[in-house]
Design a protein around this motif. Structure first.
Motif, mmCIF file in Angstrom:
data_model
loop_
_atom_site.group_PDB
_atom_site.id
_atom_site.type_symbol
_atom_site.label_atom_id
_atom_site.label_comp_id
_atom_site.label_asym_id
_atom_site.label_seq_id
_atom_site.Cartn_x
_atom_site.Cartn_y
_atom_site.Cartn_z
ATOM 1 N N THR A 114 -39.601 13.538 -67.136
ATOM 2 C CA THR A 114 -40.548 14.421 -67.805
ATOM 3 C C THR A 114 -40.018 15.070 -69.077
ATOM 4 O O THR A 114 -40.816 15.469 -69.926
ATOM 5 C CB THR A 114 -40.998 15.542 -66.856
ATOM 6 O OG1 THR A 114 -39.868 16.301 -66.447
ATOM 7 C CG2 THR A 114 -41.721 14.978 -65.654
ATOM 8 N N GLN A 119 -50.358 5.918 -63.544
ATOM 9 C CA GLN A 119 -50.381 7.299 -64.012
ATOM 10 C C GLN A 119 -50.676 8.281 -62.874
ATOM 11 O O GLN A 119 -49.952 9.253 -62.677
ATOM 12 C CB GLN A 119 -51.435 7.471 -65.115
ATOM 13 C CG GLN A 119 -51.036 6.914 -66.442
ATOM 14 C CD GLN A 119 -49.909 7.711 -67.074
ATOM 15 O OE1 GLN A 119 -49.731 8.905 -66.838
ATOM 16 N NE2 GLN A 119 -49.118 7.043 -67.883
ATOM 17 N N ASN A 151 -47.735 10.387 -60.698
ATOM 18 C CA ASN A 151 -47.711 11.851 -60.668
ATOM 19 C C ASN A 151 -47.778 12.388 -59.244
ATOM 20 O O ASN A 151 -47.143 13.394 -58.926
ATOM 21 C CB ASN A 151 -48.860 12.422 -61.511
ATOM 22 C CG ASN A 151 -48.488 12.526 -62.971
ATOM 23 O OD1 ASN A 151 -47.483 13.123 -63.316
ATOM 24 N ND2 ASN A 151 -49.289 11.921 -63.824
ATOM 25 N N ASP A 169 -51.507 16.766 -64.572
ATOM 26 C CA ASP A 169 -50.193 16.422 -64.015
ATOM 27 C C ASP A 169 -49.746 17.476 -63.010
ATOM 28 O O ASP A 169 -49.204 17.148 -61.949
ATOM 29 C CB ASP A 169 -49.153 16.276 -65.127
ATOM 30 C CG ASP A 169 -49.357 15.032 -65.976
ATOM 31 O OD1 ASP A 169 -50.230 14.203 -65.640
ATOM 32 O OD2 ASP A 169 -48.641 14.895 -66.985
ATOM 33 N N ASP A 211 -50.172 18.917 -69.649
ATOM 34 C CA ASP A 211 -51.367 18.339 -69.037
ATOM 35 C C ASP A 211 -51.571 18.977 -67.668
ATOM 36 O O ASP A 211 -50.781 18.776 -66.749
ATOM 37 C CB ASP A 211 -51.221 16.828 -68.905
ATOM 38 C CG ASP A 211 -52.515 16.134 -68.515
ATOM 39 O OD1 ASP A 211 -53.400 16.797 -67.935
ATOM 40 O OD2 ASP A 211 -52.627 14.927 -68.772
ATOM 41 N N ASN A 249 -49.078 16.489 -59.195
ATOM 42 C CA ASN A 249 -47.747 16.739 -58.639
ATOM 43 C C ASN A 249 -47.818 17.675 -57.443
ATOM 44 O O ASN A 249 -47.158 17.461 -56.420
ATOM 45 C CB ASN A 249 -46.817 17.358 -59.686
ATOM 46 C CG ASN A 249 -46.507 16.472 -60.864
ATOM 47 O OD1 ASN A 249 -46.222 16.968 -61.942
ATOM 48 N ND2 ASN A 249 -46.549 15.167 -60.703
ATOM 49 N N GLU A 279 -44.315 21.287 -67.186
ATOM 50 C CA GLU A 279 -45.318 20.891 -68.178
ATOM 51 C C GLU A 279 -45.250 21.759 -69.430
ATOM 52 O O GLU A 279 -45.407 21.262 -70.541
ATOM 53 C CB GLU A 279 -46.722 20.935 -67.572
ATOM 54 C CG GLU A 279 -47.010 19.818 -66.603
ATOM 55 C CD GLU A 279 -47.041 18.445 -67.271
ATOM 56 O OE1 GLU A 279 -47.613 18.305 -68.364
ATOM 57 O OE2 GLU A 279 -46.502 17.507 -66.662
#
Length: 158
Positions: A36, A72, A76, A128, A125, A132, A112
């Motif tokens: 990340t 994607q 996540n 995300d 985002d 998560n 993030e």
């Protein structure tokens, strides 16, 4: 009917599980940072900040290749699973659905924010964070809760 108190693992086994959990938590932190917080100058033009839940998910699902959406979204979710398993083992006070939810959301929110503010080619985002956190809750419910109880059994109330 009273629920039977969970019997903890024998002490040597509990210590071994705790040591392994600590090692895996460090490995998880390193992997999380590498995935990340690595700059991605090639994607700089493609990045966008997303503060609206669901916006990125729709964009992923609208892609022609389903594989990209699965990578994607699934990636996540999978990224959060180890956190939900390891956090309650390493820190028993984090055990509990709501505590895992809040702790994971805060940690992933910080990741993030760091991505969005400090890393080239990355952006904040909210989807995300949601994915998560969902992955962490999944990991907690499937494994983390039971493993934490085996390592840190609650004392019987009298």
């Amino acid at each position: 009917m009273a629920r039977a108190a969970a019997r903890p693992l024998p002490l040597p086994l509990r210590l071994l599980v705790l040591l392994c959990a600590l090692v895996f938590m460090v490995v998880f932190a390193v992997v999380l940072a590498r995935l990340t917080l690595q700059p991605s100058p090639a994607s700089e033009a493609l990045t966008h900040t997303n503060l609206r839940p669901g916006r990125s998910l729709r964009a992923y699902l609208d892609q022609p290749a389903l594989r990209d959406a699965v990578r994607q979204i699934g990636g996540n979710i999978l990224l959060g699973v180890p956190f939900g398993i390891l956090a309650p083992v390493v820190a028993p006070r984090t055990r509990g659905f709501l505590r895992v939810l809040v702790l994971t959301a805060v940690v992933m929110l910080l990741v993030e924010v760091a991505q969005g503010l400090l890393v080239t080619g990355r952006a904040f985002d909210i989807d995300d964070v949601i994915l998560n956190t969902g992955g962490a809750l999944l990991g907690y419910l499937l494994v983390g809760r039971r493993l934490s109880r085996a390592v840190h059994a609650r004392k019987a109330q009298t």
